[in-house]
Every structure is written in C-alpha cells, then in structure tokens.
Design a protein around this motif. Structure first.
Motif, PDB file in Angstrom:
ATOM      1  N   GLY A   4      55.303 -18.416 -59.287  1.00  0.00           N
ATOM      2  CA  GLY A   4      56.168 -17.936 -58.219  1.00  0.00           C
ATOM      3  C   GLY A   4      57.622 -17.852 -58.622  1.00  0.00           C
ATOM      4  O   GLY A   4      58.335 -16.964 -58.206  1.00  0.00           O
ATOM      5  N   GLY A   5      58.074 -18.771 -59.404  1.00  0.00           N
ATOM      6  CA  GLY A   5      59.451 -18.745 -59.862  1.00  0.00           C
ATOM      7  C   GLY A   5      60.441 -19.212 -58.811  1.00  0.00           C
ATOM      8  O   GLY A   5      60.100 -19.873 -57.826  1.00  0.00           O
ATOM      9  N   VAL A   6      61.677 -18.823 -58.997  1.00  0.00           N
ATOM     10  CA  VAL A   6      62.779 -19.293 -58.168  1.00  0.00           C
ATOM     11  C   VAL A   6      62.678 -18.761 -56.746  1.00  0.00           C
ATOM     12  O   VAL A   6      62.963 -19.472 -55.790  1.00  0.00           O
ATOM     13  N   SER A   7      62.270 -17.515 -56.581  1.00  0.00           N
ATOM     14  CA  SER A   7      62.214 -16.943 -55.231  1.00  0.00           C
ATOM     15  C   SER A   7      61.257 -17.716 -54.338  1.00  0.00           C
ATOM     16  O   SER A   7      61.539 -17.949 -53.159  1.00  0.00           O
ATOM     17  N   ASP A   8      60.089 -18.144 -54.865  1.00  0.00           N
ATOM     18  CA  ASP A   8      59.165 -18.952 -54.068  1.00  0.00           C
ATOM     19  C   ASP A   8      59.762 -20.313 -53.753  1.00  0.00           C
ATOM     20  O   ASP A   8      59.581 -20.850 -52.643  1.00  0.00           O
ATOM     21  N   LEU A   9      60.471 -20.881 -54.690  1.00  0.00           N
ATOM     22  CA  LEU A   9      61.120 -22.165 -54.467  1.00  0.00           C
ATOM     23  C   LEU A   9      62.144 -22.056 -53.340  1.00  0.00           C
ATOM     24  O   LEU A   9      62.199 -22.895 -52.450  1.00  0.00           O
TER      25      LEU A   9
ATOM     26  N   ARG B 161      63.782 -23.143 -47.646  1.00  0.00           N
ATOM     27  CA  ARG B 161      64.334 -22.632 -46.391  1.00  0.00           C
ATOM     28  C   ARG B 161      63.457 -22.980 -45.194  1.00  0.00           C
ATOM     29  O   ARG B 161      63.898 -22.887 -44.075  1.00  0.00           O
ATOM     30  N   ARG B 162      62.209 -23.361 -45.399  1.00  0.00           N
ATOM     31  CA  ARG B 162      61.297 -23.683 -44.279  1.00  0.00           C
ATOM     32  C   ARG B 162      61.693 -24.953 -43.599  1.00  0.00           C
ATOM     33  O   ARG B 162      62.258 -25.839 -44.010  1.00  0.00           O
TER      34      ARG B 162
END
Length: 86
Positions: free
Chosen positions: A75-80, A85-86
């Motif tokens: 996933g990388g940084v965007s998934d992190l 943010r959740r």
C-alpha cells in the motif's frame, strides 16, 4: 570549478563540456556563487548528498512490514495516511 557569469557567456560550450564530464561548475557573480551547472549523469540527488556529507547510506536492511504481511507493505504511504486519518 568556479566561473564568472561573463566568462560563462564567452565560453559557454567549454563549461557545458566540463559539466558533461562530471565537473561541477559553480557560476559566480562578483565573486558570490549564484548557480551550479552539472551534467545530467552527475545530478543524482542521493549521490550528491552522500558526497557532500549530508546523507549517509543505510547500514542495516529495512525491517519487514508488520507481521511480515507483504500485502500490507504494497500500500505504501498513501494507505498509511488513510489509516492515520480514520
């Protein structure tokens, strides 16, 4: 290697060739550095930072993703960021 703006204008081809061979050409105006001319091959950011002592290469290998789950690592940084943010 330093060169004044006026000398650069007069001998541009020579300075471009110097940069092409890997030489960093620092352009000065009234003795003050204002720009740098470097060849494309020698413009690698990581190499320059290491050479200038601003970056040191890693001495250890990167640890695996949590739990060794390779799908989570894709996933990388965007998934992190989405998870944070959740």
């Amino acid at each position: 290697m330093d060169v004044s703006v006026s000398a650069l204008r007069a001998e541009l081809k020579q300075w471009i060739e110097a940069a092409r061979t890997g030489e960093d050409v620092v352009i000065t105006e009234r003795g003050i550095p204002v720009a740098r001319l470097s060849g494309i091959e020698s413009a690698d950011l990581l190499t320059r930072l290491e050479r200038d002592g601003l970056l040191t290469p890693a001495t250890e290998t990167r640890p695996p993703a949590r739990g060794g789950d390779k799908a989570a690592a894709k996933g990388g940084v965007s998934d992190l960021v989405r998870r944070l943010r959740r």
